[in-house]
Enzyme design. Sequence first.
Site, mmCIF file in Angstrom:
data_model
loop_
_atom_site.group_PDB
_atom_site.id
_atom_site.type_symbol
_atom_site.label_atom_id
_atom_site.label_comp_id
_atom_site.label_asym_id
_atom_site.label_seq_id
_atom_site.Cartn_x
_atom_site.Cartn_y
_atom_site.Cartn_z
ATOM 1 N N ASP A 166 77.833 19.084 -71.533
ATOM 2 C CA ASP A 166 78.250 17.545 -71.386
ATOM 3 C C ASP A 166 78.496 17.170 -72.744
ATOM 4 O O ASP A 166 78.165 17.181 -73.822
ATOM 5 C CB ASP A 166 76.734 16.833 -70.858
ATOM 6 C CG ASP A 166 77.170 15.556 -70.674
ATOM 7 O OD1 ASP A 166 78.324 15.050 -70.725
ATOM 8 O OD2 ASP A 166 76.358 14.808 -70.077
ATOM 9 N N ASP A 222 83.956 11.091 -70.739
ATOM 10 C CA ASP A 222 82.429 11.865 -70.626
ATOM 11 C C ASP A 222 82.766 12.692 -69.502
ATOM 12 O O ASP A 222 82.976 12.209 -68.432
ATOM 13 C CB ASP A 222 81.490 10.778 -70.241
ATOM 14 C CG ASP A 222 80.162 11.085 -70.406
ATOM 15 O OD1 ASP A 222 80.151 12.510 -70.429
ATOM 16 O OD2 ASP A 222 79.409 10.404 -70.207
ATOM 17 N N HIS A 260 77.476 6.081 -64.758
ATOM 18 C CA HIS A 260 77.495 4.875 -65.439
ATOM 19 C C HIS A 260 78.882 4.482 -65.821
ATOM 20 O O HIS A 260 79.985 5.415 -65.706
ATOM 21 C CB HIS A 260 76.648 5.225 -66.644
ATOM 22 C CG HIS A 260 76.915 6.239 -67.388
ATOM 23 N ND1 HIS A 260 78.046 6.162 -68.239
ATOM 24 C CD2 HIS A 260 76.612 7.558 -67.457
ATOM 25 C CE1 HIS A 260 77.979 7.625 -68.809
ATOM 26 N NE2 HIS A 260 77.168 8.380 -68.273
ATOM 27 N N HIS A 294 77.439 4.128 -72.332
ATOM 28 C CA HIS A 294 76.377 3.735 -70.822
ATOM 29 C C HIS A 294 76.253 2.478 -70.711
ATOM 30 O O HIS A 294 75.649 1.715 -71.139
ATOM 31 C CB HIS A 294 75.101 4.429 -71.071
ATOM 32 C CG HIS A 294 74.898 5.995 -71.312
ATOM 33 N ND1 HIS A 294 75.266 6.905 -72.176
ATOM 34 C CD2 HIS A 294 74.600 6.873 -70.080
ATOM 35 C CE1 HIS A 294 75.176 8.152 -71.743
ATOM 36 N NE2 HIS A 294 74.802 8.016 -70.656
ATOM 37 N N GLU A 330 78.470 11.736 -62.335
ATOM 38 C CA GLU A 330 77.748 12.867 -62.854
ATOM 39 C C GLU A 330 76.630 13.169 -61.906
ATOM 40 O O GLU A 330 75.521 13.157 -62.057
ATOM 41 C CB GLU A 330 77.376 12.599 -64.254
ATOM 42 C CG GLU A 330 76.410 11.764 -64.513
ATOM 43 C CD GLU A 330 75.711 11.786 -66.062
ATOM 44 O OE1 GLU A 330 75.736 12.676 -66.475
ATOM 45 O OE2 GLU A 330 75.783 10.610 -66.679
ATOM 46 N N GLU A 388 80.750 16.165 -63.829
ATOM 47 C CA GLU A 388 81.006 15.006 -64.483
ATOM 48 C C GLU A 388 82.545 14.772 -64.468
ATOM 49 O O GLU A 388 83.147 15.709 -65.336
ATOM 50 C CB GLU A 388 80.310 14.585 -65.519
ATOM 51 C CG GLU A 388 80.363 13.121 -65.967
ATOM 52 C CD GLU A 388 79.349 12.784 -67.304
ATOM 53 O OE1 GLU A 388 79.304 11.600 -67.346
ATOM 54 O OE2 GLU A 388 78.836 13.701 -67.766
#
Length: 301
Positions: free
Chosen positions: A89, A100, A159, A167, A192, A283
């Site tokens: 990640d 992200d 998110h 986040h 994700e 993700e």
Amino acid sequence: MTDETLDDPRYEKYREAGDILSTVMNEASERVEVGASQLEVAEFAEERIRELGGECAFPVNISVDEEASHATPARDDDTEFGEEMVCLDVGVHVDGWIADAATTIDLTDTPDLVAAAEEALDAAVDTIAAGVHTGEVGRAIEDAVRGRGYTPILNLSGHGVDQYDAHTGPSVPNRGVDTGIELEVGDVLAVEPFATTGQGKVGEGNDAQIYELSGSGGRSVRNRQARQLLEDIEADFGQLPFAVRWLDDDRAEMLLRRLERQGVVEGHPVLKEDDGVLVSQAEHTLIVTEDGCEVTTEGIF
């Protein structure tokens, strides 16, 4: 708000961060193999982000087997990859605007578990558009994971991402729920899905190698060494998460615990399923449009 909004310069920063992240993720994934060093993979990815003109939005997370999130190597960590399920990640920012993304490298020969997370992410991307309820996105994720015979991790969610905020809202659940909001043009989301062979719930482990400044508590720190460390953290990372190993201080862990007790920083222990369970993750970061979404981290899967 219309798609014309997406011409705003900040969306170009989101796209630039996504391009960097896609390159780094693909290069780092190739280094994940049995016997390779976790720390070397993490440091390679973090340095490569900087070489390509970005900055780390958070420490590279390397989660194995039952681990789902917040796992990153410690300073001088000598852990090597075994025959494990490895979730990588990675976060990149350009002038604070964040991408992200995550992928799973299967060293266990359990390809269906990886496919469950990837198909759930595809289902979410196909569902997302302005006016779609986040609970509907969660239902698409859950149906895809369960359709493969696995369980989504129900207490983790996607998110929003904002400038220097990795986040933020809205939350994008990994299951169908009635609560939530309708998505709007211009929302930027990190979606994700997690798939697991377990019960679908993670808890906190004991170890924390990732911290960030706390939104609560004052900044009055009496201990000189702890105060200096806090000043360095504020200058170098702002509100973004950071790794203990990024701090040039042999006393960092002890001083961070002191700062945490004062409510100045917050640690993020590793989140994990039950022992013996495997977890996969996929993700993307995407921008919501009128009739769909634009994936900024295209090309990873």
